[in-house]
Design a protein around this motif. Sequence first.
Motif, PDB file in Angstrom:
ATOM      1  N   UNK A 288      71.316  58.928  44.542  1.00  0.00           N
ATOM      2  CA  UNK A 288      71.179  58.899  46.255  1.00  0.00           C
ATOM      3  C   UNK A 288      69.868  59.502  46.474  1.00  0.00           C
ATOM      4  N   UNK A 289      69.534  60.427  45.816  1.00  0.00           N
ATOM      5  CA  UNK A 289      68.691  61.110  46.515  1.00  0.00           C
ATOM      6  C   UNK A 289      67.216  60.397  45.164  1.00  0.00           C
ATOM      7  N   UNK A 290      66.224  59.827  46.297  1.00  0.00           N
ATOM      8  CA  UNK A 290      64.975  60.035  45.983  1.00  0.00           C
ATOM      9  C   UNK A 290      63.948  59.338  46.892  1.00  0.00           C
ATOM     10  N   UNK A 291      63.047  60.317  46.390  1.00  0.00           N
ATOM     11  CA  UNK A 291      62.089  60.843  48.119  1.00  0.00           C
ATOM     12  C   UNK A 291      61.206  61.647  47.493  1.00  0.00           C
ATOM     13  N   UNK A 292      59.725  60.985  48.135  1.00  0.00           N
ATOM     14  CA  UNK A 292      58.122  61.082  47.637  1.00  0.00           C
ATOM     15  C   UNK A 292      57.630  61.756  49.276  1.00  0.00           C
ATOM     16  N   UNK A 293      56.075  62.863  48.610  1.00  0.00           N
ATOM     17  CA  UNK A 293      55.575  62.435  50.308  1.00  0.00           C
ATOM     18  C   UNK A 293      54.384  63.276  49.998  1.00  0.00           C
ATOM     19  N   UNK A 294      53.748  63.980  50.784  1.00  0.00           N
ATOM     20  CA  UNK A 294      51.786  64.730  50.661  1.00  0.00           C
ATOM     21  C   UNK A 294      53.204  65.968  51.331  1.00  0.00           C
ATOM     22  N   UNK A 295      52.467  67.197  50.672  1.00  0.00           N
ATOM     23  CA  UNK A 295      52.850  68.818  50.994  1.00  0.00           C
ATOM     24  C   UNK A 295      51.053  69.177  51.412  1.00  0.00           C
ATOM     25  N   UNK A 296      51.336  69.894  51.763  1.00  0.00           N
ATOM     26  CA  UNK A 296      49.660  70.808  52.218  1.00  0.00           C
ATOM     27  C   UNK A 296      49.856  72.428  52.142  1.00  0.00           C
ATOM     28  N   UNK A 297      50.507  73.050  51.105  1.00  0.00           N
ATOM     29  CA  UNK A 297      50.741  74.563  50.807  1.00  0.00           C
ATOM     30  C   UNK A 297      49.216  75.097  51.481  1.00  0.00           C
ATOM     31  N   UNK A 298      48.170  74.660  51.469  1.00  0.00           N
ATOM     32  CA  UNK A 298      47.147  75.279  52.155  1.00  0.00           C
ATOM     33  C   UNK A 298      46.626  74.911  52.715  1.00  0.00           C
ATOM     34  N   UNK A 299      45.438  74.708  53.890  1.00  0.00           N
ATOM     35  CA  UNK A 299      44.796  73.936  54.232  1.00  0.00           C
ATOM     36  C   UNK A 299      43.621  73.466  53.500  1.00  0.00           C
ATOM     37  N   UNK A 300      43.189  73.524  51.769  1.00  0.00           N
ATOM     38  CA  UNK A 300      43.009  72.400  50.789  1.00  0.00           C
ATOM     39  C   UNK A 300      43.303  72.173  50.023  1.00  0.00           C
ATOM     40  N   UNK A 301      44.510  72.359  49.482  1.00  0.00           N
ATOM     41  CA  UNK A 301      45.728  72.202  48.374  1.00  0.00           C
ATOM     42  C   UNK A 301      46.736  70.690  49.605  1.00  0.00           C
ATOM     43  N   UNK A 302      46.322  69.938  48.391  1.00  0.00           N
ATOM     44  CA  UNK A 302      47.420  68.690  48.184  1.00  0.00           C
ATOM     45  C   UNK A 302      48.065  68.176  47.299  1.00  0.00           C
ATOM     46  N   UNK A 303      49.349  68.580  47.344  1.00  0.00           N
ATOM     47  CA  UNK A 303      50.939  67.715  46.729  1.00  0.00           C
ATOM     48  C   UNK A 303      50.934  66.860  47.341  1.00  0.00           C
ATOM     49  N   UNK A 304      50.782  65.665  45.701  1.00  0.00           N
ATOM     50  CA  UNK A 304      51.995  64.734  46.268  1.00  0.00           C
ATOM     51  C   UNK A 304      53.646  64.369  44.986  1.00  0.00           C
ATOM     52  N   UNK A 305      54.293  64.594  46.314  1.00  0.00           N
ATOM     53  CA  UNK A 305      55.470  64.716  44.858  1.00  0.00           C
ATOM     54  C   UNK A 305      56.826  63.947  45.280  1.00  0.00           C
ATOM     55  N   UNK A 306      57.142  64.024  43.896  1.00  0.00           N
ATOM     56  CA  UNK A 306      58.792  63.082  43.681  1.00  0.00           C
ATOM     57  C   UNK A 306      59.561  63.144  43.247  1.00  0.00           C
ATOM     58  N   UNK A 307      60.339  63.402  43.946  1.00  0.00           N
ATOM     59  CA  UNK A 307      62.061  64.136  44.014  1.00  0.00           C
ATOM     60  C   UNK A 307      62.842  63.146  43.478  1.00  0.00           C
ATOM     61  N   UNK A 308      64.342  62.962  42.081  1.00  0.00           N
ATOM     62  CA  UNK A 308      65.227  62.127  41.961  1.00  0.00           C
ATOM     63  C   UNK A 308      66.683  63.191  41.909  1.00  0.00           C
ATOM     64  N   UNK A 309      67.915  63.119  42.596  1.00  0.00           N
ATOM     65  CA  UNK A 309      68.651  63.674  42.597  1.00  0.00           C
ATOM     66  C   UNK A 309      70.002  62.708  41.922  1.00  0.00           C
TER      67      UNK A 309
END
Length: 468
Positions: A288-309
């Motif tokens: 039921x949990x399938x999601x993705x998105x962009x996070x900004x852990x700091x001002x320079x770094x970007x992470x594209x995350x994909x997660x499934x439960x």
Amino acid sequence: EGRWTVHFKQDDRFGQPKAYVIFQILTSEVYKTAERAAFAQLYQTCAVDHLEEYAYDARLAGLSYDIQVLPRGIRLTFGGYNDKLQDFAAYVAGKLAGDIESVLPQDEIEFERYRDNIKRALSAFDVKQPYAHAIYYSGLTQQPMGFQYTNAEQRAAIDKATLPDLVSYVQTLWSKGKGEALIQGNLNEKEALELVRTIDSAIGFNTITKEEYPPRVKSLPLPQTSANTIPTRLTVAEPNSSNGNSAAQVILQCIGNTEKEHVLAELISAILEEPLYEDLRTKQQLGYIVSSGVKAPDQDTRTLTLIVQSSVAPAEKLTTEILKFLDGFQGKYLDPLTEGDVAVYAKALIDRKTEPDKTLAVEVTRNWGQIASGKFQFDRIQREAAAVLDIRRADMLEYWNNLYAGDGRRILISEIIPKSGPASSKSPPKTTGYAQGIVRRGGSKSTIELGIDDIEKFRKDRNESAYR
């Protein structure tokens, strides 16, 4: 004298008799150890509780405050009607920094009550959902040492905490530092500076030198891998034995610091989101949990995350399907793009980014983010919007090659393994040997494998790599 750096902006948009002010005392005394981090949490909880009666009356009068004890120092935020703000801020700051006994436990019984509440909150970590554990552990691997401690370290530290040690910690906390301030709203420059002088008098800290300033947080770079290898993998057993769900998260890390790279990450995320859900959730029904998105852990770094439960498939299967989706992403969704398609995605992103701030508080928060990061790019929205306008199809293909399809990519897989149920699999070891200096590699098909006890060594190695 290097004591305060003050940023000021008089309101010319919202036309309300209000102001928001943020004061931060930078100090390296806050998070030096897990014990100090535990005291930080204790102090923040006690202070908020002891000031609640006064804060309640203040809220009725249209005033608000917040205290945060953070890795780089103590942050005080005040907001409300500007004619009452100075007296309100002076009173709260004086209580927190000067009359510290009034905001701390008065005896051992009261101290134990606060400590027990925090112990319960830390213990609640075990019953969070597996996807939350996957996010937590993957985030931990990218945090520099001294900015975040593990849940286990915090539990051990809070168990050893004592009231005399808490009092000593708080006295040290306010003793020295460097002041930063942002003042916005219905105040002129003279009134803003007077407000800073009032807070400075209430706190009365000694000034530190530039060499003593605490470092800014910077995400640790993940190891680079070639396109034909499985990325770094972290596998952890689900702490809640009654939860039969598995979870897998794949993080694609971009450490580029240009506006173009940042907006490309957001455009890729916008294209990827619906197909990922359609494939893994609707068609394969993995969870039921399938999601993705962009996070900004700091001002320079970007992470594209994909997660499934999932409650029906083991974590290894989830990881395989996420990677399979990513392997086919370019051929199915990027290569067919026309310049017109790219323009449609770009326009949607520009519209979202350039939407005006709805309130003064939102504008203040955005500006403070630039101050806290040390970037001071107060026109960042305009710069990123301009970068979006220049994006072409070839830029997206090149970015995807650097992010995932080509050599030199930085990827982390984090898996949570339940102890029972259809989604369970073999219980992972707490260490693969990495903590002892043994790096498990399986030829051309795999790279670094980690267990929960290997995270600290991995962080230390990445910290050395980042500042080498």
